[in-house]
Design an enzyme around this catalytic site. Structure first.
Site, PDB file in Angstrom:
ATOM      1  N   SER A   7     115.079  18.877  73.352  1.00 16.16           N
ATOM      2  CA  SER A   7     116.497  18.754  73.702  1.00 16.16           C
ATOM      3  C   SER A   7     117.303  19.588  72.721  1.00 16.16           C
ATOM      4  O   SER A   7     117.293  19.314  71.513  1.00 16.16           O
ATOM      5  CB  SER A   7     116.936  17.299  73.612  1.00 16.16           C
ATOM      6  OG  SER A   7     118.352  17.248  73.534  1.00 16.16           O
ATOM      7  N   HIS A  32     115.392  21.188  77.546  1.00 10.92           N
ATOM      8  CA  HIS A  32     116.211  20.067  78.029  1.00 10.92           C
ATOM      9  C   HIS A  32     117.649  20.249  77.536  1.00 10.92           C
ATOM     10  O   HIS A  32     117.888  20.400  76.334  1.00 10.92           O
ATOM     11  CB  HIS A  32     115.617  18.765  77.497  1.00 10.92           C
ATOM     12  CG  HIS A  32     116.260  17.528  78.014  1.00 10.92           C
ATOM     13  ND1 HIS A  32     115.925  16.959  79.219  1.00 10.92           N
ATOM     14  CD2 HIS A  32     117.235  16.735  77.478  1.00 10.92           C
ATOM     15  CE1 HIS A  32     116.650  15.862  79.409  1.00 10.92           C
ATOM     16  NE2 HIS A  32     117.453  15.704  78.368  1.00 10.92           N
ATOM     17  N   ASP A  34     121.393  18.613  77.502  1.00  9.78           N
ATOM     18  CA  ASP A  34     122.134  17.364  77.676  1.00  9.78           C
ATOM     19  C   ASP A  34     123.610  17.635  77.907  1.00  9.78           C
ATOM     20  O   ASP A  34     124.342  17.955  76.965  1.00  9.78           O
ATOM     21  CB  ASP A  34     121.955  16.486  76.426  1.00  9.78           C
ATOM     22  CG  ASP A  34     120.570  15.869  76.370  1.00  9.78           C
ATOM     23  OD1 ASP A  34     120.165  15.251  77.363  1.00  9.78           O
ATOM     24  OD2 ASP A  34     119.897  16.019  75.329  1.00  9.78           O
ATOM     25  N   MET A  36     127.147  16.239  78.593  1.00 11.45           N
ATOM     26  CA  MET A  36     127.891  14.972  78.432  1.00 11.45           C
ATOM     27  C   MET A  36     129.373  15.242  78.602  1.00 11.45           C
ATOM     28  O   MET A  36     129.882  16.246  78.115  1.00 11.45           O
ATOM     29  CB  MET A  36     127.633  14.403  77.036  1.00 11.45           C
ATOM     30  CG  MET A  36     126.165  14.236  76.709  1.00 11.45           C
ATOM     31  SD  MET A  36     125.961  13.396  75.142  1.00 11.45           S
ATOM     32  CE  MET A  36     124.179  13.519  74.925  1.00 11.45           C
ATOM     33  N   HIS A  65     120.219  17.712  82.213  1.00 15.83           N
ATOM     34  CA  HIS A  65     120.419  16.262  82.294  1.00 15.83           C
ATOM     35  C   HIS A  65     121.922  15.992  82.311  1.00 15.83           C
ATOM     36  O   HIS A  65     122.589  16.114  81.280  1.00 15.83           O
ATOM     37  CB  HIS A  65     119.731  15.628  81.067  1.00 15.83           C
ATOM     38  CG  HIS A  65     119.878  14.155  80.942  1.00 15.83           C
ATOM     39  ND1 HIS A  65     119.546  13.473  79.793  1.00 15.83           N
ATOM     40  CD2 HIS A  65     120.330  13.213  81.805  1.00 15.83           C
ATOM     41  CE1 HIS A  65     119.779  12.187  79.953  1.00 15.83           C
ATOM     42  NE2 HIS A  65     120.273  12.003  81.172  1.00 15.83           N
ATOM     43  N   MET A  67     124.911  13.808  82.180  1.00 15.80           N
ATOM     44  CA  MET A  67     125.457  12.488  81.824  1.00 15.80           C
ATOM     45  C   MET A  67     126.958  12.574  82.046  1.00 15.80           C
ATOM     46  O   MET A  67     127.750  12.641  81.102  1.00 15.80           O
ATOM     47  CB  MET A  67     125.104  12.160  80.367  1.00 15.80           C
ATOM     48  CG  MET A  67     123.634  11.783  80.192  1.00 15.80           C
ATOM     49  SD  MET A  67     123.083  11.965  78.483  1.00 15.80           S
ATOM     50  CE  MET A  67     122.679  13.706  78.484  1.00 15.80           C
ATOM     51  N   MET A 136     115.565   6.613  80.534  1.00  7.95           N
ATOM     52  CA  MET A 136     116.246   6.662  79.238  1.00  7.95           C
ATOM     53  C   MET A 136     115.693   5.543  78.358  1.00  7.95           C
ATOM     54  O   MET A 136     115.757   4.366  78.721  1.00  7.95           O
ATOM     55  CB  MET A 136     117.761   6.476  79.400  1.00  7.95           C
ATOM     56  CG  MET A 136     118.483   7.642  80.036  1.00  7.95           C
ATOM     57  SD  MET A 136     118.174   9.250  79.296  1.00  7.95           S
ATOM     58  CE  MET A 136     118.731   8.980  77.609  1.00  7.95           C
ATOM     59  N   ASP A 172     113.186   9.974  77.723  1.00  9.17           N
ATOM     60  CA  ASP A 172     114.182  10.620  76.864  1.00  9.17           C
ATOM     61  C   ASP A 172     114.796   9.620  75.897  1.00  9.17           C
ATOM     62  O   ASP A 172     115.409   8.634  76.325  1.00  9.17           O
ATOM     63  CB  ASP A 172     115.256  11.223  77.795  1.00  9.17           C
ATOM     64  CG  ASP A 172     116.309  12.049  77.073  1.00  9.17           C
ATOM     65  OD1 ASP A 172     116.242  12.184  75.847  1.00  9.17           O
ATOM     66  OD2 ASP A 172     117.201  12.569  77.780  1.00  9.17           O
TER      67      ASP A 172
HETATM   68  C1  DX5 Z   1     120.440  11.184  74.574  1.00  5.22           C
HETATM   69  C2  DX5 Z   1     119.973  12.510  75.147  1.00  5.22           C
HETATM   70  C3  DX5 Z   1     118.677  12.934  74.597  1.00  5.22           C
HETATM   71  C4  DX5 Z   1     118.694  13.173  73.107  1.00  5.22           C
HETATM   72  C5  DX5 Z   1     117.353  12.767  72.579  1.00  5.22           C
HETATM   73  O1  DX5 Z   1     121.600  10.806  75.196  1.00  5.22           O
HETATM   74  O2  DX5 Z   1     119.843  12.429  76.557  1.00  5.22           O
HETATM   75  O3  DX5 Z   1     118.118  14.041  75.288  1.00  5.22           O
HETATM   76  O4  DX5 Z   1     118.955  14.489  72.758  1.00  5.22           O
HETATM   77  O5  DX5 Z   1     117.406  12.838  71.195  1.00  5.22           O
HETATM   78  P1  DX5 Z   1     116.334  12.149  70.242  1.00  5.22           P
HETATM   79  O6  DX5 Z   1     115.020  12.782  70.548  1.00  5.22           O
HETATM   80  O7  DX5 Z   1     116.861  12.486  68.900  1.00  5.22           O
HETATM   81  O8  DX5 Z   1     116.352  10.693  70.543  1.00  5.22           O
HETATM   82 ZN    ZN Z   2     118.642  14.029  77.795  1.00  4.12          ZN
END
Ligand code: DX5
Ligand code: ZN
Length: 211
Positions: A7, A32, A34, A36, A65, A67, A136, A172
């Site tokens: 990620s 990956h 993220d 947000m 991903h 969110m 998750m 994840d």
């Molecule tokens: C959390 C994200 C993850 C995050 C994982 O909301 O969706 O992808 O980056 O990070 P680690 O591996 O540090 O838990």
């Molecule tokens: Zn993620």
């Protein structure tokens, strides 16, 4: 063989191109990303422009991903930016079946993610249409949180429900060498990892340790 999806939430954004190239050389299977929105989750990260820039740095599949609230409004943006997999959260989709169809019509693979409190049962009627289910193992929003081991049961249930269906199970949050082996034993196909890939040491060794 389990696949590793680093990620880039934990990457050094001031040198994103070098980070992506380093991940590719270190043996990452997917990148990956993220996304947000500051509404669905309490953090704000990347838009489609960043996905497009990452696309220009690598041939690895981009695992986006989302969110975000109202993901339907953004599917085109991320598909055109070069996402190979677009994953939405079931908690944000009033018409999940339609959203999955829309992702496919844009030429991307479709994933659905489940927050820790969401049961795998909500996917019963769409499982045959999915390329990926993202479990998750932390509440989404931030890297560096502790793995919730109750989610191992969910991974296992999704493996049982799969039978001959083709979807992959991705996990994840809080993945480290120890939780990685618990997840793969439970049935995970892809592991997302931020902190354990990026913090300290060499990316290749870190990815190898997870495998
Ligand atoms: C959390 C994200 C993850 C995050 C994982 O909301 O969706 O992808 O980056 O990070 P680690 O591996 O540090 O838990
Ligand atoms: Zn993620």
């Amino acid at each position: 063989m389990v696949q590793i999806a680093p990620s880039i939430l934990s990457a050094d954004f001031s040198k994103l191109r070098e980070e992506i190239i380093a991940l590719e050389h270190a043996g990452a299977d997917l990148i990956h990303i993220d996304v947000m929105d500051g509404h669905f989750v309490p953090n704000l990260t990347f838009g489609p422009q960043i996905v497009k820039s990452v696309r220009e740095c690598t041939k690895l599949p981009l695992d986006v991903h989302l969110m975000v609230d109202n993901p339907d409004d953004m599917l085109e943006w991320f598909a055109y930016a070069g996402a190979d997999i677009i994953t939405v959260h079931t908690e944000t989709c009033a018409h999940l079946d339609k959203t999955i169809e829309q992702i496919h019509s844009l030429g991307a693979k479709a994933g659905v993610s489940l927050n820790p409190a969401t049961s795998e049962k909500v996917l019963e009627y769409v499982l045959n249409k999915l390329d990926l289910v993202l479990v998750m193992s932390v509440n989404p929003g931030f890297g560096g949180q502790a793995f919730q081991s109750e989610q191992l049961k969910k991974i296992n249930m999704l493996k049982e429900m799969r039978k001959a269906l083709p979807y992959l199970i991705e996990v994840d949050g809080g993945i480290n060498p120890m939780t990685a082996s618990e997840c793969t034993a439970a049935g995970a196909d892809i592991l997302v990892a931020g902190t354990s890939v990026f913090s300290g040491g060499d990316y290749k060794n870190n990815i190898q340790a997870l495998r």
